[in-house]
Design an enzyme around this catalytic site. Structure first.
Site, PDB file in Angstrom:
ATOM      1  N   CYS A  25       7.312 -11.476 -21.570  1.00  0.00           N
ATOM      2  CA  CYS A  25       5.974 -12.360 -20.192  1.00  0.00           C
ATOM      3  C   CYS A  25       4.452 -12.509 -20.775  1.00  0.00           C
ATOM      4  O   CYS A  25       3.863 -12.529 -20.301  1.00  0.00           O
ATOM      5  CB  CYS A  25       6.428 -12.742 -18.922  1.00  0.00           C
ATOM      6  SG  CYS A  25       6.768 -10.975 -18.163  1.00  0.00           S
ATOM      7  N   ASN A 194       3.003 -20.424 -17.019  1.00  0.00           N
ATOM      8  CA  ASN A 194       3.772 -20.135 -17.033  1.00  0.00           C
ATOM      9  C   ASN A 194       4.307 -20.370 -18.407  1.00  0.00           C
ATOM     10  O   ASN A 194       3.570 -20.946 -19.397  1.00  0.00           O
ATOM     11  CB  ASN A 194       5.090 -20.526 -16.300  1.00  0.00           C
ATOM     12  CG  ASN A 194       6.486 -19.474 -16.074  1.00  0.00           C
ATOM     13  OD1 ASN A 194       6.370 -18.581 -16.594  1.00  0.00           O
ATOM     14  ND2 ASN A 194       7.778 -19.964 -15.361  1.00  0.00           N
TER      15      ASN A 194
END
Lengths: 233, 114
Positions: A25, A194
């Protein structure tokens, strides 16, 4: 400060991506912030590579030598910015495509598409965060993702949410009031990109409440960094 | 987590329906997200994880009524599996702050009034 702002409307945000089953991430948060900064510096939106960060960035944090970026095993956006400043820059997604697995570094300096000029960390102050967002482009942020596993849409504003950070995402804008389906209340919110694909959340995006009464919800204000790119004609 | 004082009452039957029809929900989840499991045991295990996640989604809905919570592509993962595979932020905020307090990288304060 504008009451609402969204970098997607100004062409500074690339497509939603999917990190897959890999703890990368931090590389998506880093590349997204540099994409926006590079857009502000050059007027061009280049979709940048996360895989170069996964494979080549093993930079360690000066304040914690054991905390080094480690591809699918985790990393931190500010050390990734340090790596990019030292390595020279980041290639495009096209030149260094994402595989979602740790592999040998294949960085090619001749293919650098975006260069880091410098990066900064923003204080835990929502006005400063909004001002840096408007001035420098999308921001790399940390968040506690506990409510995101079951999130489908709307403005998330949990009564109780931990502030220890475990996920890196990209802050692209903020809204003054979002309709909360079950609560019939308007809530100002952050707009967060995201890296779990478009079939998660609101087409890949997450909204979390902000404002004086709910400050730093899920730790969203506590790890914010901006990056500026080198201007190239 | 004690129940919040003000509790959004979503129709009770909707909650029971979720439990009663977990298998049907699981079947449509598998189809919708193209899931496949190695054998019957894995399938059964994932169904039980899915059932737990239905309850977790309901609890999240109560704790977070201004959002919509429910079945997502991660509904067959335990919270630990979800954290290990799909997050990846390496450091705690505390050490982050230790790293930046007074560091050369602190952003200058920007004007926000007017």
């Amino acid at each position: 400060l504008p009451t609402e702002f969204d970098w997607r409307e100004h062409g500074a945000v690339g497509p939603v991506k999917d990190q897959g089953s890999c703890g990368s991430c931090w590389s998506f948060s880093t590349s997204g912030a540099l994409e926006g900064a590079n857009y502000l510096a050059t007027g061009k939106l280049e979709v940048l590579s996360e895989q170069q960060l996964v494979d080549c960035d093993h930079e360690c944090d000066p304040s914690e030598p054991r905390a080094c970026d480690a591809g699918c095993n985790g990393g931190l956006m500010t050390t990734a910015f340090s790596y990019l400043a030292k390595a020279g820059g980041l290639e495009t997604e096209k030149d260094y495509p994402y595989t979602g697995r740790n592999s040998a570094c294949k960085f090619d300096k001749s293919k650098i598409a975006a260069q880091v000029k410098n990066f900064s960390t923003v204080a835990i102050d929502e006005d400063q965060i909004a001002a840096n967002l408007v001035k420098h482009g999308p921001l790399a942020i940390g968040i506690n993702a506990v409510f995101m596993q079951t999130y489908i849409g709307g403005v998330s504003c949990p009564y109780i949410c931990g502030r220890h950070l475990d996920h890196g995402v990209l802050l692209v804008g903020y809204g003054s009031a979002g309709y909360a389906p079950l609560r019939f209340k308007e809530k100002p919110y952050w707009i967060i990109k995201n890296s779990w694909g478009e079939n998660w959340g609101e087409s890949g995006y997450y909204k979390i409440c902000r404002g004086p009464h709910v400050k730093n919800k899920c730790g969203v204000d506590s790890m914010v960094s901006t990056v500026t790119a080198i201007h190239t004609s | 987590l004690e129940d919040p004082l003000i509790e959004q009452v979503v129709g009770g039957d909707a909650e029971n329906e979720l439990e009663l029809n977990a298998e049907a929900h699981f079947a449509s989840f598998v189809r919708r997200f193209g899931k496949s499991y190695r054998d019957a045991d894995e399938h059964a295990h994932r169904l039980s994880v899915f059932r737990d996640n239905l309850r977790r989604a309901r609890r999240h809905q109560r704790l977070d009524p201004s959002a919509v919570h429910g079945i997502t592509k991660f509904s067959d993962l335990t919270p630990d599996e979800f954290r290990e595979r799909f997050l990846g932020l390496r450091k705690s905020r505390r050490s982050f702050l230790k790293g930046i307090s007074g560091s050369a990288h602190d952003a200058p304060a920007l004007p926000t009034d007017g």
